[in-house]
Enzyme design. Sequence first.
Site, PDB file in Angstrom:
ATOM      1  N   GLU A 148       0.667  -1.073  -0.061  1.00  0.00           N
ATOM      2  CA  GLU A 148      -0.061   0.259   0.133  1.00  0.00           C
ATOM      3  C   GLU A 148       0.700   1.227   0.079  1.00  0.00           C
ATOM      4  O   GLU A 148       1.712   1.151   0.406  1.00  0.00           O
ATOM      5  CB  GLU A 148      -0.894   0.034   1.177  1.00  0.00           C
ATOM      6  N   ASP A 187      -7.691  -4.849   9.569  1.00  0.00           N
ATOM      7  CA  ASP A 187      -7.228  -3.523   8.956  1.00  0.00           C
ATOM      8  C   ASP A 187      -7.060  -3.579   7.545  1.00  0.00           C
ATOM      9  O   ASP A 187      -6.519  -2.797   6.707  1.00  0.00           O
ATOM     10  CB  ASP A 187      -5.688  -2.876   9.639  1.00  0.00           C
TER      11      ASP A 187
END
Lengths: 362, 362
Positions: free
Chosen positions: A64, A235
């Site tokens: 990410e 998450d």
Amino acid sequence: MTNIPNLNIVPFVSVDHMMKLVLSVGLDTFLRELADVIEEDFLRWEKFDKTPRIASHSEEGVIELMPTSDGALYGFKYVNGHPKNTKNGRQTVTAFGVLSDVGNGYPMLLSEMTILTALRTAATSAVAAKYLAREESRSMAIIGNGAQSEFQARAFKAILGVNQLRLYDIDSSASLKCQKNLEGQGFSITICKSAEEAVEGADIITTVTADKQCATILTDNMVGPGVHINAVGGDCPGKTELHRDILLRSDIFVEYPPQTRIEGEIQQLPQDHAVTELWQVMAGLVYGRNNERQITLFDSVGFAIEDFSALRYVRSKLAATGLYEELDLLADPDEPRDLYGMLLRCEAAMAGAPSLPMEKIL
Amino acid sequence: MTNIPNLNIVPFVSVDHMMKLVLSVGLDTFLRELADVIEEDFLRWEKFDKTPRIASHSEEGVIELMPTSDGALYGFKYVNGHPKNTKNGRQTVTAFGVLSDVGNGYPMLLSEMTILTALRTAATSAVAAKYLAREESRSMAIIGNGAQSEFQARAFKAILGVNQLRLYDIDSSASLKCQKNLEGQGFSITICKSAEEAVEGADIITTVTADKQCATILTDNMVGPGVHINAVGGDCPGKTELHRDILLRSDIFVEYPPQTRIEGEIQQLPQDHAVTELWQVMAGLVYGRNNERQITLFDSVGFAIEDFSALRYVRSKLAATGLYEELDLLADPDEPRDLYGMLLRCEAAMAGAPSLPMEKIL
């Protein structure tokens, strides 16, 4: 912002320097000061460019990029999440980040963020709990005793005075490691045989497990009135830790709703389920905790602004500590339009002669 | 992919090492080999995750992240564009990039990309021209003689045999710099007094100016039949170089349409104006040039896959040349779940004693 000369040279904080920086500042002080910077940035939340992180998913995990900017500084973090990594002696999560000057686009700091992310995640959790947990909270259950657990414990002690820990992990060696690492640091620690046992009498419940599947670490009957839940482990899409019924009984606080709805515990709920933005509680715009029986839930997924705060804090420590290297990351021609000429001069320098054609030196 | 030991240590190619790498390989060879890797990746275009770059705009410029992945490797580039930077002796564009292993998320290379971007932009332009310009093209006008101009010249010579240059810049000192830098490298160079003069008789027209406004570097009457236009300078919203009428007379080839429609010359045209993807020409799926009178236009904005190719190529050269440093970027605890224990051991090592509480050493 500290002025470091030679803007084409980027200060780099390695893993080794980060450890030394944390230790030289002192972990408690580091966590408290970092928490202050995070609060500072949450209080000016509306000034930031915000976007859900840009994720590249694969079967093995995710990579990410998490950018944000306050108009003067720009920061981003690179972070991966690969649950199977520990089997090969690698970290599940590693990270690094960059802070830049919006005015000229030049990076001002490159930093390891594996350790720094652990610290900012813990500091953010503790800041949230400062606003959401009952004031007299002193005991915390930590379910999941992996890499993040000790940082959570230290942050909650440094910032809230939590000093009683109840540890549980499906792998008891993880709990023993956590207990050993926290020895002599002012905690009273109980290792528990089940999550049920761990939450008994706890003022705060921290869930921080690492599985990349929908798991039910906490069921509804385990959560009593007045508890603050600090849900850290869920998450990413498909990764949750709490039973849906807990969410329905809780007042839910989040960092950035568009990202949390994708990645947090609330991915189990309809898109329009009411949640409160943590920054609004900090800013006094809305209530956090109203009463002693309310169940508060911080559905933490980690947001770019926390990393920005962490990079900003680390950079503020560089001049005084000198704990960085200088990285030759940016080309610096004498004349900005003459990048090619820089190559020619390097060639001449290598050849010890001013005018050999480029191809012939080596 | 070359195997470099110690996966927690990330090879880092500095500006200095990049220059030495380019010079040791030889600029012509470097450009040709890089062009081959770019072609290789364009030929498997459909395997890549593609997204328009993530831009953070400010009044002064833009900071962008450009990620992509082929499922085995992940790459991203950080790049800024700040037109006013040259006034303070800074580069308009600087960049760095990272290549990672999708399987475990660990970075495998951190590299400067200011020089590398200049090289990959030029190599991509030359690859496009190989498919789109008339075969016997030997003369090229270069309008805009800044940092990218010499790289364009060298790539077109190395890959296509272009050896006659007609230079024009509104600042004649830029043209003189470009001419001087290319001396003795087999070009016949004419400095021109106007863009009109520069394009006279040119087989290829390269526009590579740096203004961040809609400019008209080329007007319709300047473009004769059979010309290939290599439009490099227009690369963000509001920044274009060609008059709209030229676009309407040309067959337009682009890298990634969703990004080019935002950033390229074709931002002047309706969203549904027909364009051809360059990779399809390379793959033989569609025609590039059909006839000798056709005007072809490569509306280049720079796409993430070209940076990915460049990082992949640079990494392939590391083992043989040794032109990199080892960067302590990733935390490497003995036990992956024991990040906190790594801090404790660092503390013990600093104190020369095994068990001091963390706060007390310094």
